[in-house]
Scaffold this motif. Structure first.
Motif, PDB file in Angstrom:
ATOM      1  N   PHE A 261      -5.789  -7.413  -9.076  1.00 11.93           N
ATOM      2  CA  PHE A 261      -5.030  -8.642  -8.852  1.00 11.93           C
ATOM      3  C   PHE A 261      -5.063  -9.010  -7.371  1.00 11.93           C
ATOM      4  O   PHE A 261      -5.202  -8.145  -6.497  1.00 11.93           O
ATOM      5  CB  PHE A 261      -3.575  -8.475  -9.288  1.00 11.93           C
ATOM      6  N   VAL A 262      -4.898 -10.292  -7.117  1.00 12.57           N
ATOM      7  CA  VAL A 262      -4.800 -10.760  -5.736  1.00 12.57           C
ATOM      8  C   VAL A 262      -3.349 -10.578  -5.300  1.00 12.57           C
ATOM      9  O   VAL A 262      -2.541 -11.507  -5.280  1.00 12.57           O
ATOM     10  CB  VAL A 262      -5.240 -12.220  -5.606  1.00 12.57           C
ATOM     11  N   LEU A 263      -3.008  -9.370  -4.999  1.00 13.66           N
ATOM     12  CA  LEU A 263      -1.668  -9.029  -4.538  1.00 13.66           C
ATOM     13  C   LEU A 263      -1.760  -7.772  -3.686  1.00 13.66           C
ATOM     14  O   LEU A 263      -2.790  -7.112  -3.641  1.00 13.66           O
ATOM     15  CB  LEU A 263      -0.705  -8.823  -5.709  1.00 13.66           C
ATOM     16  N   GLY A 264      -0.684  -7.439  -3.023  1.00 12.86           N
ATOM     17  CA  GLY A 264      -0.675  -6.268  -2.160  1.00 12.86           C
ATOM     18  C   GLY A 264       0.444  -5.323  -2.515  1.00 12.86           C
ATOM     19  O   GLY A 264       1.325  -5.642  -3.316  1.00 12.86           O
ATOM     20  N   LYS A 265       0.415  -4.172  -1.895  1.00 14.04           N
ATOM     21  CA  LYS A 265       1.449  -3.163  -2.122  1.00 14.04           C
ATOM     22  C   LYS A 265       2.479  -3.165  -1.006  1.00 14.04           C
ATOM     23  O   LYS A 265       3.367  -2.310  -0.981  1.00 14.04           O
ATOM     24  CB  LYS A 265       0.802  -1.783  -2.225  1.00 14.04           C
ATOM     25  N   GLY A 541       3.065  -7.862  -3.855  1.00 10.14           N
ATOM     26  CA  GLY A 541       3.389  -8.337  -2.524  1.00 10.14           C
ATOM     27  C   GLY A 541       2.547  -9.539  -2.155  1.00 10.14           C
ATOM     28  O   GLY A 541       1.452  -9.739  -2.681  1.00 10.14           O
ATOM     29  N   LEU A 542       3.063 -10.342  -1.225  1.00 20.89           N
ATOM     30  CA  LEU A 542       2.384 -11.572  -0.835  1.00 20.89           C
ATOM     31  C   LEU A 542       1.600 -11.426   0.470  1.00 20.89           C
ATOM     32  O   LEU A 542       0.807 -12.311   0.808  1.00 20.89           O
ATOM     33  CB  LEU A 542       3.407 -12.705  -0.678  1.00 20.89           C
ATOM     34  N   PHE A 543       1.804 -10.368   1.205  1.00 20.66           N
ATOM     35  CA  PHE A 543       1.138 -10.243   2.503  1.00 20.66           C
ATOM     36  C   PHE A 543      -0.381 -10.277   2.362  1.00 20.66           C
ATOM     37  O   PHE A 543      -1.069 -11.016   3.074  1.00 20.66           O
ATOM     38  CB  PHE A 543       1.561  -8.945   3.187  1.00 20.66           C
ATOM     39  N   ILE A 544      -0.915  -9.468   1.469  1.00 21.42           N
ATOM     40  CA  ILE A 544      -2.373  -9.369   1.346  1.00 21.42           C
ATOM     41  C   ILE A 544      -3.012 -10.678   0.875  1.00 21.42           C
ATOM     42  O   ILE A 544      -4.009 -11.125   1.467  1.00 21.42           O
ATOM     43  CB  ILE A 544      -2.748  -8.204   0.411  1.00 21.42           C
ATOM     44  N   PRO A 545      -2.504 -11.347  -0.182  1.00 19.66           N
ATOM     45  CA  PRO A 545      -3.098 -12.642  -0.539  1.00 19.66           C
ATOM     46  C   PRO A 545      -3.069 -13.650   0.603  1.00 19.66           C
ATOM     47  O   PRO A 545      -4.037 -14.389   0.811  1.00 19.66           O
ATOM     48  CB  PRO A 545      -2.235 -13.110  -1.719  1.00 19.66           C
ATOM     49  N   VAL A 546      -1.963 -13.663   1.350  1.00 20.58           N
ATOM     50  CA  VAL A 546      -1.845 -14.613   2.456  1.00 20.58           C
ATOM     51  C   VAL A 546      -2.822 -14.258   3.572  1.00 20.58           C
ATOM     52  O   VAL A 546      -3.481 -15.136   4.151  1.00 20.58           O
ATOM     53  CB  VAL A 546      -0.393 -14.631   2.970  1.00 20.58           C
ATOM     54  N   ILE A 547      -2.953 -12.971   3.894  1.00 21.17           N
ATOM     55  CA  ILE A 547      -3.912 -12.563   4.922  1.00 21.17           C
ATOM     56  C   ILE A 547      -5.335 -12.887   4.486  1.00 21.17           C
ATOM     57  O   ILE A 547      -6.155 -13.370   5.288  1.00 21.17           O
ATOM     58  CB  ILE A 547      -3.759 -11.056   5.222  1.00 21.17           C
TER      59      ILE A 547
END
Length: 833
Positions: A261-265, A541-547
């Motif tokens: 998935f396009v998400l982060g931990k 988490g949203l950090f990784i998709p946003v980065i």
């Protein structure tokens, strides 16, 4: 979820109130006998420079705003936390009796706990990365092997099938075992540190999925403003169940990230760190004799708040290997209350995390951790690139900041709409949540595997630093379906873990690696997949998709400006990531330091600062930050650091509701029992009247939990006389009134009294907080709101301005500062801005 935020079809089912009688009023109100002197009139005339305005008509006297909120994907009654220090005779005696040895023990124990929080969070962060790297690595290697054999359809089935199984497993955990595990967890942690509590926000059970067992709990103790509270026992279920839920958060996050998935931990890691802190600080379980006597010092919300702040900082440090960034994240975004001593402990916690991770990563470099390698615990070293920039580069940075602000504001707007649409699906039950997750998994797998087929094969550069094409998992030049000597740029981004894709985008000296068409396709896909993925039933988490999205359009800008700019496209990718983070998260200092720690490139500090400030300023004109927006959507009564402008036109006495329920300093047992049974109020004013005093006098505030402990001890008297309190001081200790952790607090339903006992009296003076915070009824509501939040209060007593009146007008709680309550009382208040 708050009724003012969602249409009726999306409202969570209403909680069943315990208060069903004529006492169905809020505590911050005036007693029926005092109603004639209430200062909040039914029609309040306001004035401005042009003369009198339309009266602010007060429609009602009760507080009717939402009493529930959404934690993860679970509907929960909510309460407030008691951050205020109670000062009664019992507590004062305990303070006086404490020896230097006990004080030293408390200090050592507090530092020992933050040490354990750092150790445990570091170990969990490493375990998360180790598991993700090995699971995702196995999946990608299996797919690559099949593609090398020209078995492309079988490779897709293997790739999509692995993603599907992992996604369905994570969704099943969240849907059936832990509904509150879905989502980031950062809004819940932020709400807790603001003073909001709900069952399973930080239950240790959360730790293994992310939160909350699916059992049904019963609303019990209501905030004096009308918020339902949970039974102490619902906060504190069996220790086994708590540990189980803690593990579910961890496993749910691992499965979700491994599923492609396009998400982060990173968001779940913040939640995990906070849950670990809550678990270590709550003192075990009395029921199973697992309570550590030393931890009795931490059976209060104030100390737990400090530990949870350290835990949230440790989560960021474990996710990004950014210890200083973790401290600043807790300061800037998570915590609503801060002090210098907390800064030191938070810094120590994140330093422990950094040491643990560094040691474990050094061990894994020997090849003893399976497929764990550079992809784990993201670190993008850009220090080898020396940035030199000129005036035209600064113009490009300004453009990047504007783009980040616009894209960030649009992202938050679209995410709000998508989450509201998902609520229609999620409210239908667990099977529909799993079906939605499976659908998104299939779409993600199809994009990751299918879109690279549309990209052309590119000849390997002659000066490539890495092997090209490479067949391993963590690579910069993916062969995919290309002939020997060629690579697929889109596959190098899609057919990797998210951490490896970011590393490829940030890589320096690769100006011609990615074609413009590749970057445009990848940005569009990641932007859209990031929107539709957040909100499904997995910890995300949203950090990784946003980065990822920001780095992509940053590299696009860098590629376009290559002929006139001295900056490397990898540095433009970094600045693009910073601009998108500023546009969505609205954090500046913490994001700046996190990115610099990630890239080990301090020379980029001025440019990162500039792009963050521009993107945040642009995005603030559109909407709130994404976490603030989600808090509002979940219906949590979050108190902002600033008061709303319309509050300046109201005073504290305007918003208190009625009637007030108070006790005498020496009260009849039957009256107390009746009030506790028919109301859910958490706090009651104590007022001495003749003959106990010469005139009505406010003694202070007594808490419901303290009343229950006192009633259970049955230290009653036959006559209504004020005592010295010696019986209470001898029979009870300060820790008897401490907030239950994993133990079971007394409930009024479990207490039985004879008719003779009901006619007896009990002296409330020894357990009454004699120094509650008070404000005069004419104080500006804006000032009262700022004071309430700054001090971390649960109750703020409103006293009359003029003598000769009853000693208390009402009580303010966080519920009274909510816009829906104020606008319900005064529908025209918005016209008085």
């Amino acid at each position: 979820m708050d009724g003012n935020h969602l249409p009726p079809s999306q409202q969570p089912p209403p909680a069943q109130p315990e208060r069903r009688s004529s006492f169905n009023y809020d505590i911050e109100s005036t007693d029926a006998a005092w109603r004639g002197t209430h200062t909040a009139s039914e029609a309040l005339m306001r004035y401005d420079d042009d003369g009198p305005r339309e009266p602010l008509l007060r429609k009602r006297t009760t507080n009717t705003t939402s009493q529930i909120a959404i934690v993860g994907a679970n509907v929960c009654p909510i309460e407030s936390l008691d951050y205020e220090i109670v000062e009664n005779d019992l507590i004062k005696q305990d303070w006086r009796s404490r020896k230097k040895q006990q004080i030293f023990q408390y200090i050592v124990l507090k530092w020992s706990l933050v040490l354990l929080i750092g150790l445990c969070t570091g170990l969990v962060g490493f375990f998360n990365n180790l598991a993700v790297e090995n699971i995702a690595g196995f999946k990608l290697l299996l797919t690559s092997d099949l593609m090398l054999q020209k078995r492309y359809f079988t490779a897709f089935l293997a790739y999509g099938g692995c993603n599907l199984v992992l996604a369905a497993s994570a969704a099943a955990i969240c849907a059936y075992i832990a509904p509150a595990a879905a989502g980031s967890g950062i809004p819940e942690v932020k709400a807790y540190l603001n003073g909001i509590d709900a069952y399973a926000i930080l239950a240790p059970s959360t730790l293994f999925v992310k939160n909350s067992h699916s059992r049904t709990t019963r609303p019990y103790e209501a905030e004096s403003t009308g918020f339902f509270l949970y039974l102490e026992s619902s906060h504190t279920t069996l220790s086994y169940n708590k540990f189980k839920r803690v593990s579910l958060l961890i496993f749910g996050s691992i499965l979700g990230v491994s599923a492609g998935f396009v998400l982060g931990k990173e968001g779940p890691m913040v939640h995990t760190g906070a849950c670990i802190a809550n678990l270590l600080g709550q003192g075990g379980s009395r029921k199973y004799h697992l309570t550590c006597n030393w931890l009795r010092y931490f059976k209060n919300d104030r100390d737990r708040r400090d530990l949870i702040t350290c835990g949230s900082a440790a989560g960021v440090a474990a996710a990004f290997r950014a210890p200083v960034g973790g401290v600043l994240f807790a300061l800037e975004e998570a915590a609503s209350w801060w002090r210098s001593a907390l800064l030191w402990r938070t810094f120590f916690t994140t330093a422990v995390v950094a040491v643990v991770l560094r040691g474990l990563i050094g061990f894994c470099r020997s090849g003893k951790c399976g497929l764990f390698g550079q992809g784990g615990l993201i670190m993008f070293d850009l220090s080898a690139t020396i940035p030199t920039y000129s005036a035209q580069d600064v113009v490009a940075i300004i453009v990047l900041g504007i783009i980040g602000g616009v894209f960030g504001g649009l992202f938050n707007f679209l995410l709000d709409k998508i989450l509201r649409a998902y609520s229609f699906i999620n409210e239908k039950g667990a099977p529909y949540k799993i079906l939605l997750t499976i659908t998104i998994s299939i779409i993600t797998s199809a994009c990751s595997y299918g879109l690279p087929w549309l990209a052309p094969c590119t000849p390997c550069p002659a000066d490539a630093v890495e092997q090209c094409p490479s067949i391993g998992r963590s690579t910069n030049y993916k062969n995919f379906q290309c002939p020997p000597g060629h690579y697929n740029g889109l596959a190098s981004l899609f057919f990797n873990t998210n951490d490896d894709a970011i590393r490829n985008l940030f890589s320096s000296g690769t100006e011609k690696e990615f074609q413009m068409s590749t970057l445009f396709v990848f940005f569009t896909a990641i932007y859209c997949l990031g929107l539709v993925t957040y909100g499904i039933a997995v910890p995300s988490g949203l950090f990784i998709p946003v980065i990822l999205a920001g780095a992509t359009y940053g590299r696009i800008v860098g590629t376009l400006l290559g002929p006139i700019s001295d900056l490397d496209p990898g540095l433009f990718a970094l600045l693009g990531a910073a601009s998108f983070l500023g546009g969505t998260m609205r954090m500046t200092v913490s994001v700046c330091v996190i990115l610099l720690e990630l890239t080990n490139d301090l020379l980029m500090l001025p440019l990162v600062m500039l792009v963050l400030l521009i993107s945040k300023t642009i995005a603030d004109s559109f909407s709130k930050g994404v976490y603030d927006q989600i808090i509002v959507m979940k219906g949590m009564p979050f108190l902002e650091a600033h008061a709303e402008p319309y509050m300046r036109h109201l005073v504290a006495g305007d918003v208190v509701s009625g009637p007030l329920i108070s006790f005498s300093g020496v009260e009849r047992v039957g009256n107390i029992v009746q009030a506790l049974r028919i109301t859910g109020h958490n706090g009651f004013p104590v007022v001495d009247e003749p003959p106990l005093s010469e005139a009505p006098e406010l003694v202070g505030l007594v808490l419901r939990s303290h009343l229950l402990v006192l009633l259970k001890g049955k230290g009653f008297m036959k006559d209504k006389v004020k005592t010295s309190g010696s019986f209470v001081l001898k029979k009870f200790g300060a820790f008897d009134f401490a907030k239950a952790g994993s133990g079971k607090g007394p409930k009024i339903e479990d207490l039985d009294f004879t008719d003779e006992e009901m006619d007896m009296y009990v002296d409330l003076h020894p357990i009454t907080n004699t120094s509650p915070y008070t404000v005069v009824e004419t104080m500006s509501l804006a000032k009262a709101a700022v004071l309430f939040r700054a001090l971390g209060l649960r109750h703020l007593l409103v006293v009359p301005k003029t003598p000769g009146r009853p000693p208390i007008v009402g009580i303010l709680t966080r519920h009274d500062f909510m816009p829906e309550h104020i606008h319900g009382l005064f529908p025209n208040v918005h016209k008085s801005h």
